[in-house]
Design a protein around this motif. Structure first.
Motif, PDB file in Angstrom:
ATOM      1  N   GLY A   1     -13.011  11.984  14.163  1.00 18.12           N
ATOM      2  CA  GLY A   1     -14.363  11.623  14.608  1.00 18.12           C
ATOM      3  C   GLY A   1     -14.471  10.658  15.582  1.00 18.12           C
ATOM      4  O   GLY A   1     -15.463  10.563  16.523  1.00 18.12           O
ATOM      5  N   MET A   2     -13.833   9.396  14.982  1.00 18.11           N
ATOM      6  CA  MET A   2     -14.095   8.399  16.062  1.00 18.11           C
ATOM      7  C   MET A   2     -13.591   8.575  17.387  1.00 18.11           C
ATOM      8  O   MET A   2     -14.164   7.958  18.397  1.00 18.11           O
ATOM      9  CB  MET A   2     -13.007   7.203  15.271  1.00 18.11           C
ATOM     10  N   ARG A   3     -12.442   9.210  17.472  1.00 21.31           N
ATOM     11  CA  ARG A   3     -11.597   9.300  18.792  1.00 21.31           C
ATOM     12  C   ARG A   3     -12.612  10.454  19.547  1.00 21.31           C
ATOM     13  O   ARG A   3     -12.803  10.246  20.846  1.00 21.31           O
ATOM     14  CB  ARG A   3     -10.399  10.085  18.519  1.00 21.31           C
ATOM     15  N   ALA A   4     -13.237  11.237  18.923  1.00 22.71           N
ATOM     16  CA  ALA A   4     -14.233  12.201  19.788  1.00 22.71           C
ATOM     17  C   ALA A   4     -15.343  11.480  20.191  1.00 22.71           C
ATOM     18  O   ALA A   4     -15.825  11.627  21.435  1.00 22.71           O
ATOM     19  CB  ALA A   4     -14.662  13.236  18.819  1.00 22.71           C
ATOM     20  N   VAL A   5     -16.000  10.315  19.570  1.00 29.05           N
ATOM     21  CA  VAL A   5     -17.072   9.604  20.173  1.00 29.05           C
ATOM     22  C   VAL A   5     -16.477   8.857  21.362  1.00 29.05           C
ATOM     23  O   VAL A   5     -17.104   8.690  22.273  1.00 29.05           O
ATOM     24  CB  VAL A   5     -17.559   8.755  19.053  1.00 29.05           C
ATOM     25  N   ALA A   6     -15.252   8.300  21.186  1.00 32.60           N
ATOM     26  CA  ALA A   6     -14.736   7.523  22.236  1.00 32.60           C
ATOM     27  C   ALA A   6     -14.587   8.405  23.507  1.00 32.60           C
ATOM     28  O   ALA A   6     -14.845   7.892  24.740  1.00 32.60           O
ATOM     29  CB  ALA A   6     -13.476   6.703  21.889  1.00 32.60           C
ATOM     30  N   LEU A   7     -13.866   9.486  23.379  1.00 35.40           N
ATOM     31  CA  LEU A   7     -13.755  10.284  24.618  1.00 35.40           C
ATOM     32  C   LEU A   7     -15.003  10.756  25.026  1.00 35.40           C
ATOM     33  O   LEU A   7     -15.151  10.962  26.396  1.00 35.40           O
ATOM     34  CB  LEU A   7     -13.117  11.599  24.144  1.00 35.40           C
TER      35      LEU A   7
ATOM     36  N   PRO B   1     -21.799   3.180   1.375  1.00 32.87           N
ATOM     37  CA  PRO B   1     -20.472   3.361   1.196  1.00 32.87           C
ATOM     38  C   PRO B   1     -20.481   4.914   1.708  1.00 32.87           C
ATOM     39  O   PRO B   1     -19.400   5.270   2.182  1.00 32.87           O
ATOM     40  CB  PRO B   1     -19.820   3.401  -0.281  1.00 32.87           C
ATOM     41  N   ALA B   2     -21.425   5.802   1.198  1.00 36.63           N
ATOM     42  CA  ALA B   2     -21.347   7.119   1.684  1.00 36.63           C
ATOM     43  C   ALA B   2     -21.484   7.538   3.262  1.00 36.63           C
ATOM     44  O   ALA B   2     -20.983   8.244   3.722  1.00 36.63           O
ATOM     45  CB  ALA B   2     -22.239   7.842   0.982  1.00 36.63           C
ATOM     46  N   ALA B   3     -21.785   6.422   3.930  1.00 38.94           N
ATOM     47  CA  ALA B   3     -22.156   6.400   5.291  1.00 38.94           C
ATOM     48  C   ALA B   3     -21.007   5.762   6.189  1.00 38.94           C
ATOM     49  O   ALA B   3     -21.394   5.301   7.286  1.00 38.94           O
ATOM     50  CB  ALA B   3     -23.727   5.857   5.641  1.00 38.94           C
ATOM     51  N   VAL B   4     -20.042   5.593   5.379  1.00 40.57           N
ATOM     52  CA  VAL B   4     -18.773   4.656   6.441  1.00 40.57           C
ATOM     53  C   VAL B   4     -18.436   5.156   7.586  1.00 40.57           C
ATOM     54  O   VAL B   4     -18.068   5.116   8.604  1.00 40.57           O
ATOM     55  CB  VAL B   4     -17.691   4.442   5.228  1.00 40.57           C
ATOM     56  N   GLY B   5     -18.677   7.038   7.521  1.00 41.26           N
ATOM     57  CA  GLY B   5     -18.054   7.386   8.627  1.00 41.26           C
ATOM     58  C   GLY B   5     -18.958   7.245   9.930  1.00 41.26           C
ATOM     59  O   GLY B   5     -18.604   6.970  11.020  1.00 41.26           O
ATOM     60  N   PRO B   6     -20.282   7.439   9.870  1.00 41.51           N
ATOM     61  CA  PRO B   6     -21.219   6.905  10.817  1.00 41.51           C
ATOM     62  C   PRO B   6     -21.159   5.509  11.363  1.00 41.51           C
ATOM     63  O   PRO B   6     -21.256   5.190  12.383  1.00 41.51           O
ATOM     64  CB  PRO B   6     -22.858   7.278  10.072  1.00 41.51           C
ATOM     65  N   TRP B   7     -20.936   4.730  10.108  1.00 38.64           N
ATOM     66  CA  TRP B   7     -20.576   3.246  10.395  1.00 38.64           C
ATOM     67  C   TRP B   7     -19.591   3.187  11.315  1.00 38.64           C
ATOM     68  O   TRP B   7     -19.541   2.339  12.411  1.00 38.64           O
ATOM     69  CB  TRP B   7     -20.516   2.545   9.284  1.00 38.64           C
TER      70      TRP B   7
ATOM     71  N   VAL C   1     -14.451   3.576  -0.201  1.00 37.67           N
ATOM     72  CA  VAL C   1     -15.080   2.093   0.381  1.00 37.67           C
ATOM     73  C   VAL C   1     -14.972   1.211  -0.967  1.00 37.67           C
ATOM     74  O   VAL C   1     -14.606  -0.016  -0.599  1.00 37.67           O
ATOM     75  CB  VAL C   1     -16.354   2.438   0.709  1.00 37.67           C
ATOM     76  N   ALA C   2     -15.196   1.564  -1.895  1.00 36.64           N
ATOM     77  CA  ALA C   2     -15.486   0.522  -3.099  1.00 36.64           C
ATOM     78  C   ALA C   2     -13.918  -0.166  -3.333  1.00 36.64           C
ATOM     79  O   ALA C   2     -13.740  -1.321  -3.665  1.00 36.64           O
ATOM     80  CB  ALA C   2     -15.927   1.207  -4.535  1.00 36.64           C
ATOM     81  N   LEU C   3     -13.050   0.881  -3.404  1.00 33.38           N
ATOM     82  CA  LEU C   3     -11.784   0.069  -3.517  1.00 33.38           C
ATOM     83  C   LEU C   3     -11.203  -0.570  -2.331  1.00 33.38           C
ATOM     84  O   LEU C   3     -10.672  -1.504  -2.549  1.00 33.38           O
ATOM     85  CB  LEU C   3     -10.657   1.555  -3.491  1.00 33.38           C
ATOM     86  N   ALA C   4     -11.611  -0.184  -1.195  1.00 32.45           N
ATOM     87  CA  ALA C   4     -11.303  -1.147   0.008  1.00 32.45           C
ATOM     88  C   ALA C   4     -12.138  -2.364   0.037  1.00 32.45           C
ATOM     89  O   ALA C   4     -11.413  -3.314   0.496  1.00 32.45           O
ATOM     90  CB  ALA C   4     -11.705  -0.302   1.363  1.00 32.45           C
ATOM     91  N   GLN C   5     -13.250  -2.320  -0.484  1.00 37.98           N
ATOM     92  CA  GLN C   5     -13.941  -3.817  -0.501  1.00 37.98           C
ATOM     93  C   GLN C   5     -13.574  -4.726  -1.715  1.00 37.98           C
ATOM     94  O   GLN C   5     -13.453  -5.813  -1.635  1.00 37.98           O
ATOM     95  CB  GLN C   5     -15.566  -3.190  -0.805  1.00 37.98           C
TER      96      GLN C   5
END
Length: 322
Positions: free
Chosen positions: A45-51, A81-87, A24-28
């Motif tokens: 994980g993102m796809r699992a939520v959508a499904l 940044p550690a919570a980027v997955g839930p975000w 995240v730090a690099l991306a920012q």
């Protein structure tokens, strides 16, 4: 041995086994490869939520792809940044729930604790000030003009709903959805391949478009819109007002003259440009004695050929309620 990819912007190796906080730090800091690695890591994980919300089908894939494009614009807002997955999963969940309810505006991440305080820059300002900007605008510029147009309207203008985009473009809503889906796949796919080369800084070009827009609007407000049109439009350029008249340069000049005579003024508020697509958004200022004379704003969609307007669409958008 750790896996790595070439980071073209900084000429260093990106270790894709780094933790979320490091990526995240690099991306920012503007590293598209790091953002691509993050999205690849969390895609399942993102796809699992959508499904889970929408079931199998194109709507679920659209919700994931839309979240990836949103991450391009809003990664700078991540507070933890550690919570980027839930975000990321929260963006997908909101997209999916809204799809189930019906059309929505530009997606945002909730709840609020994932994001930075309200004093942080807008998504557009964050993108414009970050190094990711160059990669984003290069990628958008690689899209076909129809796909690029709907992408610019969806993510960078007030005409962001599917219905308004369809009206501006003169196509069915289904076509808008199809073009956006194709554009999102292209942008998300580009991120997954890690953006391995540096791209030109677009600041100078963007600044030039702003100066050009401000100068032209100022000239028009002085009553010289006919000069603007004759200098920057092709002789056989077409003007379209969705649901209203069609014509050429004379129609545009008459319309501006009528507004000026009524005391209406315009102020440039936003400029979006990519390739042969140029969008101006203006605030419309009604005369003091007739405060409801005109809508609050206008969108000028200018489709260019060799730098001059070949088709002009005037639209009054309903601002998105985010």
């Amino acid at each position: 041995m750790s896996r790595s990819v070439q980071n073209g912007r900084f000429g260093e190796e990106l270790d894709v086994t780094q933790g979320d906080a490091e990526l995240v730090a690099l991306a920012q800091a503007g590293d598209a490869a790091a953002l691509g690695a993050l999205l690849t890591r969390h895609e399942a994980g993102m796809r699992a939520v959508a499904l889970g919300v929408l079931g199998y089908g194109p709507d679920a894939e659209d919700a994931v792809q839309d979240a990836m494009v949103t991450a391009l614009r809003r990664i700078g807002e991540v507070r933890d940044p550690a919570a980027v997955g839930p975000w990321l999963r929260t963006i997908v969940r909101n997209n999916a729930r809204t799809t189930r309810r019906g059309p929505r505006t530009v997606p945002v991440a909730e709840p609020e604790w994932f994001a930075q305080p309200a004093t942080s820059p807008t998504p557009e300002e964050a993108l414009d000030s970050g190094a990711l900007r160059d990669w984003v605008w290069h990628a958008i510029g690689e899209l076909s003009e129809p796909d690029r147009l709907v992408t610019l309207l969806r993510y960078f203008s007030d005409a962001s709903s599917y219905e308004q985009i369809a009206t501006v473009c003169g196509v069915p809503v289904g076509t808008v959805r199809s073009r956006l889906s194709h554009a999102r796949r292209a942008l998300a796919g580009g991120l997954r391949t890690a953006a391995t080369t540096a791209h030109a800084d677009v600041s100078a070009a963007g600044d030039a478009r702003w100066r050009e827009g401000r100068d032209m609007i100022a000239t028009a407000m002085r009553g010289d819109f006919d000069r603007v049109v004759h200098e920057s439009w092709w002789p056989h350029a077409e003007m379209v007002v969705p649901g209203g008249p069609r014509g050429g340069r004379d129609l545009a000049i008459r319309g501006m003259t009528t507004d000026l005579e009524a005391g209406v003024r315009q102020r440039l508020r936003n400029v979006v440009a990519s390739g042969d697509v140029l969008i101006w958004e203006t605030d419309l200022i009604s005369p003091p004695d007739d405060p409801e004379h005109c809508p609050p704003g206008a969108l000028w969609l200018q489709q260019l050929h060799q730098g001059r307007v070949r088709r002009f669409t005037l639209f009054h958008p309903v601002p998105a309620l985010v």
